[in-house]
Scaffold this motif. Structure first.
Motif, PDB file in Angstrom:
ATOM      1  N   ASP A  27       0.827  -1.200   0.000  1.00 18.51           N
ATOM      2  CA  ASP A  27       0.000   0.000   0.000  1.00 18.51           C
ATOM      3  C   ASP A  27       0.871   1.264   0.000  1.00 18.51           C
ATOM      4  OD1 ASP A  27      -2.860   0.559   0.144  1.00 18.51           O
ATOM      5  OD2 ASP A  27      -2.338   1.685   1.944  1.00 18.51           O
ATOM      6  N   LEU A  28       1.888   1.276   0.871  1.00 21.52           N
ATOM      7  CA  LEU A  28       2.790   2.435   0.958  1.00 21.52           C
ATOM      8  C   LEU A  28       3.541   2.628  -0.359  1.00 21.52           C
ATOM      9  CD1 LEU A  28       4.319   1.927   4.536  1.00 21.52           C
ATOM     10  CD2 LEU A  28       3.082   3.957   3.776  1.00 21.52           C
ATOM     11  N   ALA A  30       2.664   1.556  -3.371  1.00 26.79           N
ATOM     12  CA  ALA A  30       1.744   1.952  -4.450  1.00 26.79           C
ATOM     13  C   ALA A  30       1.503   3.459  -4.391  1.00 26.79           C
ATOM     14  CB  ALA A  30       0.424   1.194  -4.321  1.00 26.79           C
ATOM     15  N   GLU A  31       1.336   3.971  -3.171  1.00 28.02           N
ATOM     16  CA  GLU A  31       1.092   5.402  -3.009  1.00 28.02           C
ATOM     17  C   GLU A  31       2.331   6.215  -3.400  1.00 28.02           C
ATOM     18  OE1 GLU A  31       0.102   6.595   0.956  1.00 28.02           O
ATOM     19  OE2 GLU A  31      -1.486   7.910   0.219  1.00 28.02           O
ATOM     20  N   ASP A  34       2.547   6.218  -7.196  1.00 26.93           N
ATOM     21  CA  ASP A  34       1.545   7.147  -7.754  1.00 26.93           C
ATOM     22  C   ASP A  34       2.018   8.585  -7.636  1.00 26.93           C
ATOM     23  OD1 ASP A  34      -0.173   5.223  -8.516  1.00 26.93           O
ATOM     24  OD2 ASP A  34      -1.554   5.429  -6.820  1.00 26.93           O
ATOM     25  N   SER A  35       2.544   8.919  -6.445  1.00 28.55           N
ATOM     26  CA  SER A  35       2.969  10.291  -6.199  1.00 28.55           C
ATOM     27  C   SER A  35       4.111  10.681  -7.132  1.00 28.55           C
ATOM     28  CB  SER A  35       3.422  10.433  -4.742  1.00 28.55           C
ATOM     29  OG  SER A  35       3.858  11.741  -4.500  1.00 28.55           O
ATOM     30  N   HIS A  37       4.769   9.392 -10.074  1.00 26.61           N
ATOM     31  CA  HIS A  37       4.248   9.544 -11.445  1.00 26.61           C
ATOM     32  C   HIS A  37       3.456  10.848 -11.577  1.00 26.61           C
ATOM     33  CE1 HIS A  37       5.693   5.987 -13.399  1.00 26.61           C
ATOM     34  NE2 HIS A  37       5.268   5.208 -12.410  1.00 26.61           N
ATOM     35  N   ASP A  38       2.718  11.225 -10.535  1.00 25.03           N
ATOM     36  CA  ASP A  38       1.980  12.502 -10.557  1.00 25.03           C
ATOM     37  C   ASP A  38       2.952  13.669 -10.715  1.00 25.03           C
ATOM     38  OD1 ASP A  38      -0.593  11.566 -10.367  1.00 25.03           O
ATOM     39  OD2 ASP A  38      -0.647  11.602  -8.177  1.00 25.03           O
ATOM     40  N   ALA A  39       4.046  13.616  -9.920  1.00 22.46           N
ATOM     41  CA  ALA A  39       5.030  14.704  -9.965  1.00 22.46           C
ATOM     42  C   ALA A  39       5.688  14.760 -11.347  1.00 22.46           C
ATOM     43  CB  ALA A  39       6.077  14.506  -8.882  1.00 22.46           C
ATOM     44  N   SER A  42       3.384  16.265 -13.826  1.00 26.85           N
ATOM     45  CA  SER A  42       3.310  17.712 -13.651  1.00 26.85           C
ATOM     46  C   SER A  42       4.495  18.396 -14.346  1.00 26.85           C
ATOM     47  CB  SER A  42       3.287  18.015 -12.149  1.00 26.85           C
ATOM     48  OG  SER A  42       3.541  19.356 -11.912  1.00 26.85           O
ATOM     49  N   GLU A  60      12.779  15.336  -5.758  1.00 25.38           N
ATOM     50  CA  GLU A  60      11.825  16.024  -4.884  1.00 25.38           C
ATOM     51  C   GLU A  60      11.292  15.087  -3.785  1.00 25.38           C
ATOM     52  OE1 GLU A  60       9.153  19.056  -7.203  1.00 25.38           O
ATOM     53  OE2 GLU A  60       7.971  17.339  -6.562  1.00 25.38           O
ATOM     54  N   PHE A  61      11.177  13.812  -4.129  1.00 18.96           N
ATOM     55  CA  PHE A  61      10.609  12.836  -3.176  1.00 18.96           C
ATOM     56  C   PHE A  61      11.507  12.685  -1.957  1.00 18.96           C
ATOM     57  CE2 PHE A  61       8.736   8.720  -1.918  1.00 18.96           C
ATOM     58  CZ  PHE A  61       7.402   9.032  -2.094  1.00 18.96           C
ATOM     59  N   GLY A  62      12.822  12.857  -2.171  1.00 14.96           N
ATOM     60  CA  GLY A  62      13.740  12.832  -1.039  1.00 14.96           C
ATOM     61  C   GLY A  62      14.769  11.730  -1.137  1.00 14.96           C
ATOM     62  N   VAL A  67      13.702   8.816   3.353  1.00 18.02           N
ATOM     63  CA  VAL A  67      12.329   8.357   3.084  1.00 18.02           C
ATOM     64  C   VAL A  67      12.127   6.943   3.633  1.00 18.02           C
ATOM     65  CG1 VAL A  67      10.687   7.799   1.248  1.00 18.02           C
ATOM     66  CG2 VAL A  67      12.076   9.869   1.089  1.00 18.02           C
TER      67      VAL A  67
END
Lengths: 225, 113
Positions: A27-28, A30-31, A34-35, A37-39, A42, A60-62, A67
């Motif tokens: 779950d972590l 997958a999220e 997603d984040s 790919h969203d970034a 953008s 940007e994610f770190g 993380v």
């Protein structure tokens, strides 16, 4: 496409670093995927090529270490809560089933040929009470985890707390049970072998306790960051 | 603004961003950046564990759902989260008023008699 796999590489590296319950981890991740790919999307909309968009999203994610430490904390506390819930349910249930099995096959305990020493009933009572004490400790620890979460305690700290409570609970259960077995063997060894079904139930309860011990050990391992 | 300075306030910032709306993770990050005029410099990967921590505390609730054709986990405040946000806002106003009283005067320290 150059750099097209940068996000997948990052998520795979994160996956390799994390240890904990599979569903929570999936779950972590997958999220996180997603984040990322969203970034990247953008950045693509702002005109960056795919490879650079992914590189920026990952940057940007770190840093992976930072993380991973945060994610590991959440996995540690998730496993800790699961372990405490298992103790709460399984230990009293195993005790009740063992008692029901014993009553069915043996019935009421026959008195010893000679009155047992004063310490024997104390050990027997301690063994009978342990399952309920373990359940109470598990409830108290779950409430403490909830309370400490509201006060910003880290997942790692809560995982360690759960692991310490679980390890103490399993250790106490094993100690009290072994003490009773040794004491009974000392007074009347035949009593331990009186009924094969009860012997089997005893072996099963040791397997359950061993499994709880494994869960407790994992709590401490998952929160060792 | 450096991430170390933000870390202590991250939970309150996330609660504020979720006030009155349901957002998925990346939308929360974008809302934080927009609301701060891009001044918040935080590894975005640390936002997700923070959201899980808030969920564990009962301040936030989440579920997977379809947003813009993709499966995403969306978050919203619980009643406890709204109460926590009110407390955070009150504490922040008191804190900034106190600091402003000391730093915002611009004049010299009063001389001792």
């Amino acid at each position: 496409m150059a750099g097209a796999g940068l996000i997948e590489e990052y998520v795979s590296a994160l996956d390799r670093r994390l240890r904990g319950p599979g569903p929570v981890k999936r779950d972590l991740l997958a999220e996180a995927r997603d984040s990322l790919h969203d970034a990247a999307e953008s950045y693509r909309h702002r005109g960056l090529p795919e490879s650079e968009a992914q590189a920026r999203a990952v940057a940007e994610f770190g840093p992976l270490g930072v993380v991973a430490r945060e994610y590991q904390g959440e996995l540690a506390v998730a496993h800790g809560a699961r372990t405490l819930r298992s103790l709460l349910l399984v230990v009293p249930l195993a005790h009740l089933l063992w008692e029901a099995n014993r009553r069915f096959w043996i019935g009421a305990w026959q008195p010893f040929d000679q009155p047992p020493p004063d310490w024997y009933p104390l050990i027997a009572t301690a063994n009978d009470t342990t399952a309920w004490v373990v359940a109470l400790c598990a409830v108290a620890a779950l409430l403490a985890v909830r309370w400490m979460s509201r006060r910003g305690a880290s997942g790692v700290a809560l995982g360690r707390l759960a692991g310490a409570v679980a390890a103490a609970a399993v250790g106490t259960t094993v100690f009290c049970n072994l003490a009773l077995v040794v004491a009974t063997a000392h007074l009347d060894a035949q009593r331990l072998l009186a009924s094969p079904p009860v012997l089997l139930a005893t072996a099963l309860s040791y397997v359950i306790t061993l499994r709880c011990g494994v869960l407790a050990h994992r709590c401490l391992r998952f929160s060792a960051v | 603004m450096k991430s170390d300075a933000l870390r202590g306030h991250l939970d309150a910032l996330l609660l504020a961003v979720l006030d009155g709306r349901r957002l998925h993770g990346y939308a929360i990050i974008e809302a934080l950046q927009v609301a701060s005029g891009g001044a918040l410099d935080l590894p975005t990967g640390t936002v997700y564990p923070a959201l899980r921590r808030l969920e564990r505390a009962g301040h936030v609730s989440s579920e997977w759902g379809t947003v813009a054709g993709r499966q995403r986990r969306t978050y919203h405040l619980t009643p406890a989260g709204r109460r926590a946000l009110t407390e955070e806002r009150t504490a922040w106003r008191e804190f900034t008023a106190a600091i402003e009283g000391v730093l915002g005067g611009g004049g010299p320290w009063p001389a001792r008699a």
